[in-house]
Each structure stands twice: as structure tokens, then as C-alpha cells.
Design a protein around this motif. Structure first.
Motif, PDB file in Angstrom:
ATOM      1  N   THR A  14       0.827  -1.209   0.000  1.00 35.01           N
ATOM      2  CA  THR A  14       0.000   0.000   0.000  1.00 35.01           C
ATOM      3  C   THR A  14       0.859   1.256   0.000  1.00 35.01           C
ATOM      4  N   LYS A  15       1.889   1.273   0.829  1.00 34.72           N
ATOM      5  CA  LYS A  15       2.765   2.448   0.900  1.00 34.72           C
ATOM      6  C   LYS A  15       3.529   2.648  -0.409  1.00 34.72           C
ATOM      7  N   GLY A  16       3.940   1.568  -1.049  1.00 39.64           N
ATOM      8  CA  GLY A  16       4.621   1.666  -2.342  1.00 39.64           C
ATOM      9  C   GLY A  16       3.687   2.205  -3.411  1.00 39.64           C
ATOM     10  N   TYR A  17       2.444   1.724  -3.394  1.00 35.56           N
ATOM     11  CA  TYR A  17       1.443   2.191  -4.363  1.00 35.56           C
ATOM     12  C   TYR A  17       1.200   3.687  -4.169  1.00 35.56           C
ATOM     13  N   GLN A  18       1.068   4.103  -2.910  1.00 36.73           N
ATOM     14  CA  GLN A  18       0.835   5.516  -2.602  1.00 36.73           C
ATOM     15  C   GLN A  18       2.036   6.379  -2.987  1.00 36.73           C
ATOM     16  N   ALA A  19       3.240   5.849  -2.816  1.00 35.44           N
ATOM     17  CA  ALA A  19       4.445   6.602  -3.182  1.00 35.44           C
ATOM     18  C   ALA A  19       4.470   6.887  -4.681  1.00 35.44           C
ATOM     19  N   ALA A  20       4.083   5.907  -5.477  1.00 35.59           N
ATOM     20  CA  ALA A  20       4.068   6.105  -6.929  1.00 35.59           C
ATOM     21  C   ALA A  20       2.980   7.096  -7.327  1.00 35.59           C
ATOM     22  N   ILE A  21       1.828   7.058  -6.659  1.00 32.91           N
ATOM     23  CA  ILE A  21       0.768   8.027  -6.943  1.00 32.91           C
ATOM     24  C   ILE A  21       1.293   9.440  -6.695  1.00 32.91           C
ATOM     25  N   ALA A  22       2.078   9.583  -5.628  1.00 29.55           N
ATOM     26  CA  ALA A  22       2.625  10.893  -5.270  1.00 29.55           C
ATOM     27  C   ALA A  22       3.796  11.307  -6.157  1.00 29.55           C
ATOM     28  N   GLY A  23       4.230  10.404  -7.046  1.00 26.75           N
ATOM     29  CA  GLY A  23       5.304  10.743  -7.977  1.00 26.75           C
ATOM     30  C   GLY A  23       6.699  10.528  -7.431  1.00 26.75           C
ATOM     31  N   ARG A  24       6.822   9.784  -6.338  1.00 29.27           N
ATOM     32  CA  ARG A  24       8.146   9.541  -5.763  1.00 29.27           C
ATOM     33  C   ARG A  24       8.862   8.416  -6.504  1.00 29.27           C
ATOM     34  N   SER A  25      10.151   8.468  -6.466  1.00 33.88           N
ATOM     35  CA  SER A  25      10.999   7.494  -7.145  1.00 33.88           C
ATOM     36  C   SER A  25      11.017   6.172  -6.383  1.00 33.88           C
ATOM     37  N   ARG A  26      11.197   5.079  -7.110  1.00 32.99           N
ATOM     38  CA  ARG A  26      11.277   3.782  -6.435  1.00 32.99           C
ATOM     39  C   ARG A  26      12.559   3.642  -5.632  1.00 32.99           C
ATOM     40  N   SER A  27      13.549   4.473  -5.921  1.00 32.15           N
ATOM     41  CA  SER A  27      14.788   4.420  -5.141  1.00 32.15           C
ATOM     42  C   SER A  27      14.582   4.925  -3.716  1.00 32.15           C
ATOM     43  N   LEU A  28      13.417   5.504  -3.439  1.00 34.21           N
ATOM     44  CA  LEU A  28      13.111   5.984  -2.091  1.00 34.21           C
ATOM     45  C   LEU A  28      12.440   4.923  -1.225  1.00 34.21           C
ATOM     46  N   CYS A  29      12.492   3.682  -1.651  1.00 34.26           N
ATOM     47  CA  CYS A  29      11.913   2.587  -0.869  1.00 34.26           C
ATOM     48  C   CYS A  29      12.557   2.568   0.514  1.00 34.26           C
TER      49      CYS A  29
END
Length: 74
Positions: A14-29
Motif C-alpha cells: 500500500t505504501k509503495g502504491y501511494q508513493a508512486a501516486i505521489a510521484g516519488r521514485s522507487r529508489s526511495l523505498c
């Protein structure tokens, strides 16, 4: 009755999905390794695919809330 805590892997997705919605990079995992990192990246990837398929933010939020409702124990 106390509410059960959600599964950590579900929360990571859920947090990963929300991060992508917000436009954050996957490197910010936020997870270094393991299942939580894998699920966070899966969530991020699924959200990006949804964006490429034409879902807007409102539709993505709705999809995520439906996913959460389906995964809750009854």
C-alpha cells in the motif's frame, strides 16, 4: 475488540502504491531488503502501470481502497 494490525507486507504494498501516486521514485523505498521491500516495489510498480494505462489519481485511490477492503479479514 481491538482491531488487528494489518500484515506488514500488505502495508508495504500500500505504501509503495501511494508513493508512486505521489510521484516519488522507487529508489526511495524505505526497506533495505526482504519481503517488505519486494512488496513495496510491487505496489510502486503496479501504481505506475495503472498510470500508464490511463488511470488518474482518483481512480488509483479508489482501486487502492478496494484492494484494502478485499484483503481485510471478515
Amino acid at each position: 475488540m481491538k482491531r488487528q494490525k494489518r500484515d506488514q507486507t500488505e502495508r508495504a504494498f500500500t505504501k509503495g502504491y501511494q508513493a508512486a501516486i505521489a510521484g516519488r521514485s522507487r529508489s526511495l523505498c524505505p526497506h533495505e531488503n526482504g519481503t517488505a521491500r519486494h512488496q513495496w516495489l510491487n505496489g510502486w510498480r503496479e501504481s505506475r502501470i495503472d498510470q500508464w494505462d490511463g488511470l488518474n489519481r482518483a481512480a488509483q485511490v479508489q482501486k487502492l481502497s478496494q484492494y484494502q477492503l478485499q484483503s481485510q479479514p471478515h
